[in-house]
Motif scaffolding. Structure first.
Motif, PDB file in Angstrom:
ATOM      1  N   GLY A 103       0.495   6.241   4.009  1.00 51.78           N
ATOM      2  CA  GLY A 103       0.382   7.109   5.179  1.00 51.78           C
ATOM      3  C   GLY A 103       0.324   8.569   4.793  1.00 51.78           C
ATOM      4  N   THR A 104      -0.119   9.369   5.750  1.00 53.71           N
ATOM      5  CA  THR A 104      -0.147  10.821   5.576  1.00 53.71           C
ATOM      6  C   THR A 104       0.476  11.464   6.810  1.00 53.71           C
ATOM      7  OG1 THR A 104      -2.315  10.975   6.646  1.00 53.71           O
ATOM      8  CG2 THR A 104      -2.319  10.816   4.250  1.00 53.71           C
ATOM      9  N   GLN A 105       1.004  12.661   6.620  1.00 55.99           N
ATOM     10  CA  GLN A 105       1.324  13.496   7.780  1.00 55.99           C
ATOM     11  C   GLN A 105       0.723  14.870   7.553  1.00 55.99           C
ATOM     12  OE1 GLN A 105       5.377  14.268   9.171  1.00 55.99           O
ATOM     13  NE2 GLN A 105       4.492  15.676  10.683  1.00 55.99           N
TER      14      GLN A 105
ATOM     15  N   ILE B  18       8.525   5.402  -0.249  1.00 57.17           N
ATOM     16  CA  ILE B  18       8.943   4.103   0.306  1.00 57.17           C
ATOM     17  C   ILE B  18       8.148   2.958  -0.344  1.00 57.17           C
ATOM     18  CG2 ILE B  18       8.997   2.714   2.432  1.00 57.17           C
ATOM     19  CD1 ILE B  18       9.329   5.435   3.968  1.00 57.17           C
ATOM     20  N   GLY B  19       6.854   3.175  -0.563  1.00 57.97           N
ATOM     21  CA  GLY B  19       6.005   2.128  -1.142  1.00 57.97           C
ATOM     22  C   GLY B  19       6.413   1.809  -2.574  1.00 57.97           C
ATOM     23  N   ALA B  20       6.731   2.844  -3.367  1.00 58.30           N
ATOM     24  CA  ALA B  20       7.165   2.616  -4.757  1.00 58.30           C
ATOM     25  C   ALA B  20       8.463   1.806  -4.746  1.00 58.30           C
ATOM     26  CB  ALA B  20       7.351   3.948  -5.478  1.00 58.30           C
TER      27      ALA B  20
ATOM     28  N   GLY C  82      13.054   7.095  10.550  1.00 56.31           N
ATOM     29  CA  GLY C  82      13.251   8.413  11.160  1.00 56.31           C
ATOM     30  C   GLY C  82      12.832   9.487  10.169  1.00 56.31           C
ATOM     31  N   VAL C  83      13.816  10.170   9.570  1.00 56.86           N
ATOM     32  CA  VAL C  83      13.524  11.176   8.537  1.00 56.86           C
ATOM     33  C   VAL C  83      13.981  10.595   7.202  1.00 56.86           C
ATOM     34  CG1 VAL C  83      13.978  13.515   7.716  1.00 56.86           C
ATOM     35  CG2 VAL C  83      13.910  13.045  10.189  1.00 56.86           C
ATOM     36  N   VAL C  84      13.034  10.376   6.302  1.00 57.30           N
ATOM     37  CA  VAL C  84      13.350   9.735   5.011  1.00 57.30           C
ATOM     38  C   VAL C  84      13.137  10.753   3.896  1.00 57.30           C
ATOM     39  CG1 VAL C  84      12.975   7.671   3.606  1.00 57.30           C
ATOM     40  CG2 VAL C  84      12.242   7.678   6.005  1.00 57.30           C
TER      41      VAL C  84
ATOM     42  N   LEU D  42      -3.977   5.731  -3.748  1.00 53.93           N
ATOM     43  CA  LEU D  42      -4.987   6.661  -4.272  1.00 53.93           C
ATOM     44  C   LEU D  42      -4.770   6.852  -5.772  1.00 53.93           C
ATOM     45  CD1 LEU D  42      -4.874   9.425  -1.488  1.00 53.93           C
ATOM     46  CD2 LEU D  42      -6.791   7.870  -1.958  1.00 53.93           C
ATOM     47  N   LYS D  43      -3.483   6.773  -6.189  1.00 55.84           N
ATOM     48  CA  LYS D  43      -3.151   6.979  -7.606  1.00 55.84           C
ATOM     49  C   LYS D  43      -1.854   6.237  -7.922  1.00 55.84           C
ATOM     50  CE  LYS D  43      -0.932  11.241  -6.159  1.00 55.84           C
ATOM     51  NZ  LYS D  43      -0.503  10.590  -4.950  1.00 55.84           N
ATOM     52  N   ASN D  44      -1.550   6.098  -9.225  1.00 56.80           N
ATOM     53  CA  ASN D  44      -0.285   5.483  -9.672  1.00 56.80           C
ATOM     54  C   ASN D  44      -0.071   4.069  -9.135  1.00 56.80           C
ATOM     55  OD1 ASN D  44       0.289   7.991 -10.811  1.00 56.80           O
ATOM     56  ND2 ASN D  44       1.465   8.649  -9.032  1.00 56.80           N
TER      57      ASN D  44
ATOM     58  N   ALA E 240       5.536   2.013  10.375  1.00 57.85           N
ATOM     59  CA  ALA E 240       5.153   2.905  11.484  1.00 57.85           C
ATOM     60  C   ALA E 240       6.042   4.139  11.368  1.00 57.85           C
ATOM     61  CB  ALA E 240       5.314   2.163  12.807  1.00 57.85           C
ATOM     62  N   SER E 241       6.670   4.549  12.443  1.00 58.91           N
ATOM     63  CA  SER E 241       7.548   5.722  12.382  1.00 58.91           C
ATOM     64  C   SER E 241       8.308   5.846  13.686  1.00 58.91           C
ATOM     65  CB  SER E 241       6.716   6.995  12.194  1.00 58.91           C
ATOM     66  OG  SER E 241       7.535   8.144  12.347  1.00 58.91           O
ATOM     67  N   ALA E 242       9.488   6.482  13.611  1.00 63.29           N
ATOM     68  CA  ALA E 242      10.187   6.818  14.855  1.00 63.29           C
ATOM     69  C   ALA E 242       9.378   7.847  15.650  1.00 63.29           C
ATOM     70  CB  ALA E 242      11.584   7.339  14.543  1.00 63.29           C
TER      71      ALA E 242
ATOM     72  N   THR F 269       0.849  -1.195   0.000  1.00 65.00           N
ATOM     73  CA  THR F 269       0.000   0.000   0.000  1.00 65.00           C
ATOM     74  C   THR F 269       0.885   1.247   0.000  1.00 65.00           C
ATOM     75  OG1 THR F 269      -0.289   0.411   2.380  1.00 65.00           O
ATOM     76  CG2 THR F 269      -1.671  -1.323   1.393  1.00 65.00           C
ATOM     77  N   GLY F 270       0.360   2.302  -0.629  1.00 67.06           N
ATOM     78  CA  GLY F 270       1.170   3.502  -0.812  1.00 67.06           C
ATOM     79  C   GLY F 270       2.228   3.274  -1.878  1.00 67.06           C
ATOM     80  N   ALA F 271       1.929   2.359  -2.822  1.00 69.21           N
ATOM     81  CA  ALA F 271       2.919   1.964  -3.838  1.00 69.21           C
ATOM     82  C   ALA F 271       3.139   3.040  -4.899  1.00 69.21           C
ATOM     83  CB  ALA F 271       2.479   0.665  -4.515  1.00 69.21           C
ATOM     84  N   GLY F 272       2.343   4.110  -4.850  1.00 63.27           N
ATOM     85  CA  GLY F 272       2.446   5.143  -5.887  1.00 63.27           C
ATOM     86  C   GLY F 272       3.586   6.117  -5.671  1.00 63.27           C
ATOM     87  N   SER F 273       4.265   6.060  -4.528  1.00 65.17           N
ATOM     88  CA  SER F 273       5.264   7.085  -4.226  1.00 65.17           C
ATOM     89  C   SER F 273       6.244   6.607  -3.155  1.00 65.17           C
ATOM     90  CB  SER F 273       4.513   8.331  -3.707  1.00 65.17           C
ATOM     91  OG  SER F 273       5.392   9.346  -3.282  1.00 65.17           O
TER      92      SER F 273
END
Ligand SMILES: NC(=O)c1ccc[n+]([C@@H]2O[C@H](COP(=O)([O-])OP(=O)(O)OC[C@H]3O[C@@H](n4cnc5c(N)ncnc54)[C@H](O)[C@@H]3O)[C@@H](O)[C@H]2O)c1
Length: 271
Positions: A71-73, A14-16, A186-188, A34-36, A110-112, A8-12
């Motif tokens: 994911g979203t932030q 880390i997921g791509a 962390g910060v990607v 959602l797209k791509n 998840a996330s740091a 999931t989130g394969a359009g952009s």
């Protein structure tokens, strides 16, 4: 044998990268976004999640792994909807197919941020599955501005990491041969952080909050390599772990001793 891995989130971002690495291994990546992506779907909508699982089953038959990474932030309740409810509902909805696989595996991004101070009340509402109360409370935090609103993001990640540890040893997952783990970046450097990392002020803010003494900002492949390993058949015994791929932030933040009580043999009740 080739495996079918839902990403999931394969359009952009880390997921791509996960989808590409899965294909590079000779497995099949099934992208949801959602797209791509192969399947365009809003994963914050529970009935859309159920629909897409039916479509994936019809088209591919078998699912061996799920990388729940979308994911979203936004520092609004959207983060709760996508990062917690969306990820958890996606895993639940694919569980039946994963249980039919020889080696069903789940890895969640998840996330740091799950290590940062957050709002414990919001985390509890999420883990207690009180969705409408959580969204309402998250909105009241967002209404107070970005600082307070950030708890929507940090709580979504704390809750999903906690959920992974809670369900991993249960009959539903371990009992069905399904390993489930999370990765905490962390910060990607991805589209999510492009704006933040484009100025010195933004970089100071990001690494002030989340220092990364080991190699600085992570690349998408630094995270994707670990996620793809976790959903592979090579991961036979690891479950319930939250693995921080964060350039050292966890080691700084939580310090050297993670092994709480009992700290010494004197404290063990020998009765
Ligand atoms: N970039 C970072 O610094 C960082 C740090 C820690 C954790 N993460 C996490 O990594 C994951 C991937 O983020 P990224 O950095 O690659 O960001 P990104 O913005 O490049 O990718 C996120 C993808 O998720 C998709 N998505 C968002 N909402 C969706 C929805 N409702 N339904 C379906 N797809 C949806 C987006 O369309 C996008 O393609 C996220 O869960 C994010 O929270 C990122």
């Amino acid at each position: 044998m080739a495996r079918n891995i839902v990403v999931t989130g394969a359009g952009s971002g880390i997921g791509a990268m996960c989808a590409q690495l899965v294909e590079d291994r000779g497995d099949t990546a099934i992208g949801l976004d959602l797209k791509n992506a192969e399947f365009e779907v809003d994963l914050s909508d529970r009935s859309a999640v159920d629909d897409v699982v039916r479509q994936v089953e019809e088209q591919y038959g078998q699912v061996d792994g799920v990388i729940a990474n979308a994911g979203t932030q936004t520092n609004t309740p959207l983060d709760l909807k996508v990062n917690f409810f969306g990820a958890r509902n996606t895993v639940h909805a694919f569980r039946r197919l994963l249980a039919q696989s020889e080696n069903g595996r789940v890895a969640i991004t998840a996330s740091a941020a799950s290590l940062q101070p957050t709002d414990p009340h919001l985390v509890k509402l999420l883990l207690d599955d009180q969705e409408s109360e959580a969204l309402e409370y998250g909105q009241s935090l967002a209404d107070q501005g970005q600082m307070a609103g950030y708890a929507n993001y940090s709580a979504s990640k704390r809750a999903i990491a906690t959920w992974v540890r809670r369900v991993a040893p249960t009959e539903e997952f371990a009992g069905a041969g399904i390993g489930i783990n999370a990765v905490g970046p962390g910060v990607v450097a991805t589209p999510m952080t492009t704006q933040l990392l484009s100025t010195q002020e933004g970089r100071d803010m990001a690494f002030g909050a989340m220092p990364a003494p080991y190699n600085g900002a992570q690349r998408p492949e630094d995270i994707a390599d670990v996620l793809v390993f976790l959903v592979s058949g090579l991961n036979r015994s690891m479950t319930g772990q939250v693995i921080y791929v964060d350039g050292g932030f966890d080691a700084i933040g939580r310090g050297e001793d993670l092994w709480h009580a009992p700290k010494s043999m004197d404290q063990v009740d020998s009765r």
